[in-house]
Design a protein around this motif. Structure first.
Motif, PDB file in Angstrom:
ATOM      1  N   SER A 292       0.821  -1.220   0.000  1.00  0.00           N
ATOM      2  CA  SER A 292       0.000   0.000   0.000  1.00  0.00           C
ATOM      3  C   SER A 292       0.857   1.275   0.000  1.00  0.00           C
ATOM      4  CB  SER A 292      -0.888   0.020   1.240  1.00  0.00           C
ATOM      5  OG  SER A 292      -1.557   1.259   1.366  1.00  0.00           O
ATOM      6  N   PRO A 293       0.395   2.324  -0.679  1.00  0.00           N
ATOM      7  CA  PRO A 293       1.085   3.625  -0.617  1.00  0.00           C
ATOM      8  C   PRO A 293       1.116   4.208   0.797  1.00  0.00           C
ATOM      9  CG  PRO A 293      -0.538   3.609  -2.399  1.00  0.00           C
ATOM     10  CD  PRO A 293      -0.723   2.339  -1.624  1.00  0.00           C
ATOM     11  N   LEU A 294       0.240   3.737   1.664  1.00  0.00           N
ATOM     12  CA  LEU A 294       0.247   4.229   3.045  1.00  0.00           C
ATOM     13  C   LEU A 294       1.530   3.857   3.782  1.00  0.00           C
ATOM     14  CD1 LEU A 294      -3.384   3.687   4.381  1.00  0.00           C
ATOM     15  CD2 LEU A 294      -2.190   5.845   4.053  1.00  0.00           C
ATOM     16  N   LYS A 295       2.196   2.798   3.370  1.00  0.00           N
ATOM     17  CA  LYS A 295       3.441   2.382   4.013  1.00  0.00           C
ATOM     18  C   LYS A 295       4.468   3.516   4.004  1.00  0.00           C
ATOM     19  CE  LYS A 295       3.346  -1.829   5.525  1.00  0.00           C
ATOM     20  NZ  LYS A 295       3.397  -2.058   6.951  1.00  0.00           N
ATOM     21  N   GLU A 296       4.514   4.257   2.914  1.00  0.00           N
ATOM     22  CA  GLU A 296       5.471   5.354   2.802  1.00  0.00           C
ATOM     23  C   GLU A 296       5.153   6.495   3.756  1.00  0.00           C
ATOM     24  OE1 GLU A 296       6.106   6.553  -1.244  1.00  0.00           O
ATOM     25  OE2 GLU A 296       5.925   4.485  -1.930  1.00  0.00           O
ATOM     26  N   SER A 297       3.900   6.647   4.119  1.00  0.00           N
ATOM     27  CA  SER A 297       3.526   7.752   5.004  1.00  0.00           C
ATOM     28  C   SER A 297       4.022   7.529   6.429  1.00  0.00           C
ATOM     29  CB  SER A 297       2.011   7.951   4.998  1.00  0.00           C
ATOM     30  OG  SER A 297       1.365   6.831   5.533  1.00  0.00           O
TER      31      SER A 297
END
Length: 86
Positions: free
Chosen positions: A12-17
């Motif tokens: 998920s792109p949320l991992k980078e956040s």
């Protein structure tokens, strides 16, 4: 310090956040499923949940529900806005 729980699959792109939020002073924890998070944390202690839509889809298929508290934001990376030409 505000505490945030991120619930998302590994891709998920949320991992980078997670790194970004930590860098700016937020206490960030994460998990790959609501069941996993529920097992290790008291969800109501977090100020905010950031949840990937895949987690919500999984909940819906199991007829489970996202807790009412804390506040939560859901990311749906499948949505691709159409580009407008001006």
């Amino acid at each position: 310090m505000h505490s945030i729980m991120i619930i998302c699959p590994d891709h998920s792109p949320l991992k980078e956040s997670e790194k970004w939020l930590s860098r700016y002073g937020f206490q960030v924890n994460s998990g790959t499923s609501l069941e996993q998070v529920d097992k290790y944390y008291e969800i109501s202690e977090f100020d905010l949940l950031l949840v990937d839509q895949e987690i919500i889809d999984h909940l819906n298929s199991n007829e489970a529900e996202l807790p009412k508290t804390p506040r939560h934001i859901i990311l749906d990376a499948r949505y691709q806005p159409k580009h407008r030409h001006i």
